[in-house]
Design an enzyme around this catalytic site. Sequence first.
Site, PDB file in Angstrom:
ATOM      1  CB  ILE A 116      -0.958  -0.020   1.205  1.00 49.55           C
ATOM      2  CG1 ILE A 116      -2.064  -1.044   0.957  1.00 49.55           C
ATOM      3  CG2 ILE A 116      -1.545   1.365   1.470  1.00 49.55           C
ATOM      4  CD1 ILE A 116      -2.980  -1.282   2.126  1.00 49.55           C
TER       5      ILE A 116
ATOM      6  CG  LEU B 115       1.544  10.150   3.758  1.00 49.66           C
ATOM      7  CD1 LEU B 115       0.687  11.302   3.228  1.00 49.66           C
ATOM      8  CD2 LEU B 115       2.178  10.520   5.091  1.00 49.66           C
TER       9      LEU B 115
ATOM     10  N   GLY C 182       2.284   2.645  -3.285  1.00 47.91           N
ATOM     11  CA  GLY C 182       1.451   3.500  -4.130  1.00 47.91           C
ATOM     12  C   GLY C 182       0.931   4.726  -3.428  1.00 47.91           C
ATOM     13  CG  HIS C 183      -1.775   6.362  -0.044  1.00 43.35           C
ATOM     14  ND1 HIS C 183      -1.509   6.956   1.165  1.00 43.35           N
ATOM     15  CD2 HIS C 183      -2.913   6.942  -0.490  1.00 43.35           C
ATOM     16  CE1 HIS C 183      -2.440   7.848   1.442  1.00 43.35           C
ATOM     17  NE2 HIS C 183      -3.311   7.851   0.459  1.00 43.35           N
ATOM     18  CG  PHE C 184       1.087   9.518  -1.859  1.00 46.97           C
ATOM     19  CD1 PHE C 184       0.150   9.473  -2.881  1.00 46.97           C
ATOM     20  CD2 PHE C 184       0.703  10.010  -0.623  1.00 46.97           C
ATOM     21  CE1 PHE C 184      -1.149   9.925  -2.673  1.00 46.97           C
ATOM     22  CE2 PHE C 184      -0.593  10.445  -0.410  1.00 46.97           C
ATOM     23  CZ  PHE C 184      -1.531  10.403  -1.438  1.00 46.97           C
TER      24      PHE C 184
END
Lengths: 93, 157
Positions: free
Chosen positions: B34, B44, B37-39
């Site tokens: 996760i 975060l 991709g975030h970020f």
Amino acid sequence: MSSTFDRVATIIAETCDIPRDTITPESHAIDDLGIDSLDFLDIAFAIDKAFGIKLPLEKWTQEVNDGKATTEQYFVLKNLSARIDELVAAKGA
Amino acid sequence: MDLAYFHLIDRIADLDIGEKTIAVEAQVPQQSTIFEGHFPGYPLMPGVLLIESMAQASGWLLIALMKFERMPFLAAVKEAKMRRFVTPGELLRIEASVVHEGSGYAMTQAKVSVGGKPRCNATITFGIAAFPNADLRGHMEAMAGRIGFPQQMIAHG
């Protein structure tokens, strides 16, 4: 009309952003005002708090599903107001 | 936490039935796809997962109040505020309290803090229903054991 209806109508108007003048004692909360079950939880919460009661939504839903009651008995606002008055009276008895 | 399985609660730190409050702990993992991709370059914890963590903490409180006989399902989230970032490796304390117990629904207030400082909070509504099947009930009981849910609060039969 009873002050209970006025209070309920005001709650519905404020909770669901429905113009107050379109809400009448004959309005059906679901069929006429378009309130869905999730929005009705917000209304139930506000009514519970305002009147110090606990609307028996599960019991009512079960009765409707079992064919023992109609939605009009609980969700036409004059009838809903009468049910609220009964619950308030029962609480104070 | 195991983000891939939506296990957002590590353990129950405090559960007060009388006060209708719960506090749980959750360690944000250092590594997760996760965060890739975030970020990219600035990992975060997604706000939606923080909301889910508050919902899960609230849910365990409600399950306890209902003696493990019924299941709360997320119905609405209000006033969710992401106040400060949550980053990999942080230890979260998630607290929840009951605002209202209605007929077939309940509302809670929940907040996430790190080191005593608030990171986010929300008001959450749940629909309450019977466990839809034995599998889910069994899964929840296993989860209860994993997070330290008081076993004496689990009604059997």
